[in-house]
Design an enzyme around this catalytic site. Structure first.
Site, PDB file in Angstrom:
ATOM      1  N   ARG A  69       0.814  -1.228   0.000  1.00  0.00           N
ATOM      2  CA  ARG A  69       0.000   0.000   0.000  1.00  0.00           C
ATOM      3  C   ARG A  69       0.839   1.267   0.000  1.00  0.00           C
ATOM      4  O   ARG A  69       0.380   2.327  -0.437  1.00  0.00           O
ATOM      5  CB  ARG A  69      -1.000  -0.039   1.168  1.00  0.00           C
ATOM      6  CG  ARG A  69      -2.116  -1.050   0.911  1.00  0.00           C
ATOM      7  CD  ARG A  69      -3.066  -1.120   2.094  1.00  0.00           C
ATOM      8  NE  ARG A  69      -2.450  -1.670   3.265  1.00  0.00           N
ATOM      9  CZ  ARG A  69      -2.580  -2.933   3.668  1.00  0.00           C
ATOM     10  NH1 ARG A  69      -3.328  -3.755   2.981  1.00  0.00           N
ATOM     11  NH2 ARG A  69      -1.983  -3.366   4.751  1.00  0.00           N
ATOM     12  N   GLU A 122       4.977 -11.768  14.592  1.00  0.00           N
ATOM     13  CA  GLU A 122       4.410 -12.433  15.755  1.00  0.00           C
ATOM     14  C   GLU A 122       4.740 -13.943  15.718  1.00  0.00           C
ATOM     15  O   GLU A 122       5.159 -14.527  16.698  1.00  0.00           O
ATOM     16  CB  GLU A 122       2.897 -12.219  15.753  1.00  0.00           C
ATOM     17  CG  GLU A 122       2.258 -12.471  17.090  1.00  0.00           C
ATOM     18  CD  GLU A 122       0.758 -12.227  17.024  1.00  0.00           C
ATOM     19  OE1 GLU A 122       0.277 -11.687  16.008  1.00  0.00           O
ATOM     20  OE2 GLU A 122       0.083 -12.595  17.997  1.00  0.00           O
TER      21      GLU A 122
HETATM   22  P1  AMP Z   1       4.189  -3.741  11.305  1.00  0.00           P
HETATM   23  O1  AMP Z   1       5.425  -4.326  10.678  1.00  0.00           O
HETATM   24  O2  AMP Z   1       3.690  -4.568  12.470  1.00  0.00           O
HETATM   25  O3  AMP Z   1       4.392  -2.281  11.680  1.00  0.00           O
HETATM   26  O4  AMP Z   1       3.021  -3.821  10.235  1.00  0.00           O
HETATM   27  C1  AMP Z   1       2.922  -2.864   9.244  1.00  0.00           C
HETATM   28  C2  AMP Z   1       2.404  -3.433   7.954  1.00  0.00           C
HETATM   29  O5  AMP Z   1       1.292  -4.302   8.133  1.00  0.00           O
HETATM   30  C3  AMP Z   1       1.944  -2.290   7.056  1.00  0.00           C
HETATM   31  O6  AMP Z   1       2.425  -2.524   5.738  1.00  0.00           O
HETATM   32  C4  AMP Z   1       0.442  -2.337   7.140  1.00  0.00           C
HETATM   33  O7  AMP Z   1      -0.130  -2.108   5.875  1.00  0.00           O
HETATM   34  C5  AMP Z   1       0.077  -3.713   7.670  1.00  0.00           C
HETATM   35  N1  AMP Z   1      -0.841  -3.679   8.830  1.00  0.00           N
HETATM   36  C6  AMP Z   1      -0.546  -4.034  10.108  1.00  0.00           C
HETATM   37  N2  AMP Z   1      -1.601  -3.887  10.921  1.00  0.00           N
HETATM   38  C7  AMP Z   1      -2.613  -3.424  10.164  1.00  0.00           C
HETATM   39  C8  AMP Z   1      -3.995  -3.047  10.430  1.00  0.00           C
HETATM   40  N3  AMP Z   1      -4.533  -3.128  11.649  1.00  0.00           N
HETATM   41  N4  AMP Z   1      -4.716  -2.570   9.400  1.00  0.00           N
HETATM   42  C9  AMP Z   1      -4.182  -2.465   8.163  1.00  0.00           C
HETATM   43  N5  AMP Z   1      -2.919  -2.813   7.843  1.00  0.00           N
HETATM   44  C10 AMP Z   1      -2.132  -3.287   8.828  1.00  0.00           C
END
Ligand code: AMP
Length: 182
Positions: A66, A103
């Site tokens: 995205r 996770e």
């Molecule tokens: P992180 O590595 O945990 O910061 O996850 C970030 C990535 O996961 C980004 O590319 C987001 O698009 C996606 N992502 C994680 N949690 C969500 C959520 N609750 N809603 C939408 N996209 C999420």
């Protein structure tokens, strides 16, 4: 430059919450309803243009997938090149990669070794739709550094503040999140 309360509300109201997607307990932030809303998408992209036009940037780097949508549009508005930071195995030329912990298990992001050109210290803005735990963004910022470029700022439309994902990232770059979700 930051968002006005009115601009923030237009953007925030356009993002749809999907409970229990992709699994129970997660509230998925659906930005497709921002993208198909010309007012909200316009307010967002104009704000990003106004904020970053004075940053003297060389490239916009978007995170798979995205981050490509916002990053590629912003790069065109600013008259800059766009670089995709992709999930493992998608880029065809020589890459450098960075692993990060999920996770359950490990994931990896990659960038082409020559993505930011020959000049050392190219000024790069990294962008994604959302920062949650910060694992993806941290790995992507490290990748940018490894190429010899400088990650000037990391920009997110949404930050899930309760997960504290920005904390580590702030040690390696500036972080700008338009909307904090508590
Ligand atoms: P992180 O590595 O945990 O910061 O996850 C970030 C990535 O996961 C980004 O590319 C987001 O698009 C996606 N992502 C994680 N949690 C969500 C959520 N609750 N809603 C939408 N996209 C999420």
């Amino acid at each position: 430059m930051t968002l006005s309360n009115e601009q923030r509300k237009i953007i925030e109201d356009s993002i749809r919450n999907i409970p229990d997607f992709p699994k129970k307990g997660i509230v998925f932030k659906d930005i497709t309803t921002l993208l198909n809303n010309k007012e909200a998408y316009g307010v967002l992209m104009n704000h990003l243009f106004e904020r970053y036009k004075g940053y003297n940037l060389d490239y916009i780097a978007g995170i798979d997938a995205r981050g490509f949508i916002f990053g590629a549009a912003l790069a065109q508005m600013l008259g800059l090149g766009f670089v995709p930071i992709r999930k493992k195995g998608k880029l065809p030329y020589t890459t450098i990669s960075e692993k990060y912990i999920l996770e359950y298990g490990i994931d990896e992001v990659e960038v082409h070794i020559d993505a930011f050109g020959e000049i050392k210290g190219a000024r790069v803005l990294m962008i994604d739709d959302l920062i949650a735990t910060g694992g993806t963004a941290n790995a992507a910022a490290k990748l940018i550094k490894q190429t010899g470029a400088e990650c000037v700022e990391a920009c997110f439309i949404l930050s899930l503040s309760f997960l504290d994902g920005q904390k580590k990232l702030k040690e390696i770059t500036n972080v700008y999140s338009l909307i904090e979700v508590n």
